[in-house]
Scaffold this motif. Structure first.
Motif, short mmCIF file in Angstrom:
data_model
loop_
_atom_site.label_atom_id
_atom_site.label_comp_id
_atom_site.label_asym_id
_atom_site.label_seq_id
_atom_site.Cartn_x
_atom_site.Cartn_y
_atom_site.Cartn_z
N VAL A 30 -2.12 -5.88 -6.28
CA VAL A 30 -0.88 -6.35 -5.65
C VAL A 30 -1.08 -7.51 -4.68
CG1 VAL A 30 0.27 -4.12 -5.89
CG2 VAL A 30 -0.95 -4.66 -3.78
N ALA A 31 -2.30 -7.99 -4.55
CA ALA A 31 -2.58 -9.09 -3.61
C ALA A 31 -1.68 -10.28 -3.94
CB ALA A 31 -4.04 -9.47 -3.68
N HIS A 55 0.84 -1.20 0.00
CA HIS A 55 0.00 0.00 0.00
C HIS A 55 0.88 1.26 0.00
CE1 HIS A 55 -3.34 2.55 1.43
NE2 HIS A 55 -2.60 2.90 2.46
N PHE A 56 1.93 1.27 0.82
CA PHE A 56 2.86 2.41 0.83
C PHE A 56 3.52 2.56 -0.54
CE2 PHE A 56 3.83 1.66 5.62
CZ PHE A 56 2.64 2.27 5.98
N ILE A 90 8.10 -6.76 -2.61
CA ILE A 90 7.52 -5.61 -1.91
C ILE A 90 8.63 -4.76 -1.29
CG2 ILE A 90 6.11 -4.90 0.07
CD1 ILE A 90 4.33 -7.38 -0.53
N PHE A 91 9.58 -5.40 -0.62
CA PHE A 91 10.67 -4.65 -0.01
C PHE A 91 11.53 -3.96 -1.06
CE2 PHE A 91 9.79 -7.01 3.93
CZ PHE A 91 9.84 -5.95 4.83
N ASP A 92 11.79 -4.63 -2.18
CA ASP A 92 12.53 -3.99 -3.26
C ASP A 92 11.79 -2.77 -3.80
OD1 ASP A 92 14.52 -5.92 -3.09
OD2 ASP A 92 13.84 -7.05 -4.85
N ASP A 93 10.49 -2.93 -3.99
CA ASP A 93 9.67 -1.82 -4.49
C ASP A 93 9.61 -0.67 -3.49
OD1 ASP A 93 9.21 -3.31 -6.77
OD2 ASP A 93 7.15 -3.86 -6.22
N LEU A 94 9.51 -1.01 -2.21
CA LEU A 94 9.47 0.01 -1.15
C LEU A 94 10.72 0.88 -1.20
CD1 LEU A 94 7.55 0.73 1.30
CD2 LEU A 94 9.10 -0.64 2.69
#
Length: 181
Positions: free
Chosen positions: A88-89, A46-47, A96-100
């Motif tokens: 993104v489910a 979501h972030f 997710i961490f890479d994208d963050l």
């Protein structure tokens, strides 16, 4: 608020988030019902969604265009969140961490493109009304992230209270020796 002050806020909130996450095992990040029905992984995605939307908006603003998608998302957050959640489910936690991290780096690069005047002058950009650009950035990034951190922290506290100590070391051994054997 200038770019350096925005960066400080981004860093402060992100450090708080990462420190909370560091105390949790990976499996806990997939546990549902942390914030509403969402897992920690869902909240992190979501972030990513919101910061990616912000990066796109800053690109549009830099081109003299109205950041319509971000403004529409802010006008109906629930609809935006529901749509993006379905997109993104089930995303892989490493991704997710890479994208963050990746979207944050892009946001930081964009901050360098705007002067203090650009960031602080109300009414400077189409579609923002009398709101200064820094406020749009805050709402879609560090203020948004900070609003969810408390729920993640509460989840982390509860998870850690319910988790048994490591099998190879008892709590008493750690207390007596001051370290793990």
């Amino acid at each position: 608020m200038d770019a350096m002050e925005i960066q400080e806020q981004l860093d402060e909130v992100r450090v708080r988030l990462l420190e909370t996450l560091a105390s949790l095992p990976e499996e806990s990040l997939l546990e549902s019902n942390v914030i509403g029905d969402w897992s920690v992984a869902d909240v992190l995605a979501h972030f990513v969604n919101w910061e990616a939307e912000l990066v796109t908006a800053l690109n549009h603003i830099d081109q003299g265009k109205k950041p319509a998608r971000l403004l529409n998302a802010l006008a109906d957050r629930d609809a935006y969140n529901a749509q993006r959640y379905t997109d993104v489910a089930g995303r892989d936690l490493d991704r997710i961490f890479d994208d963050l991290q990746g979207v944050r780096a892009q946001l930081e690069e964009w901050l360098e493109e705007f002067s203090r005047t650009d960031l602080e002058t109300p009414g400077r950009y189409p579609g923002l009304g009398n709101r200064p650009l820094w406020k749009l950035i805050a709402v879609a990034s560090f203020e948004h992230e900070a609003a969810h951190i408390f729920g993640i922290e509460k989840f982390a506290e509860k998870w850690l209270e319910q988790s048994p100590p490591a099998a190879d070391t008892s709590v008493d051994e750690v207390r007596e020796n001051g370290h793990r054997p």
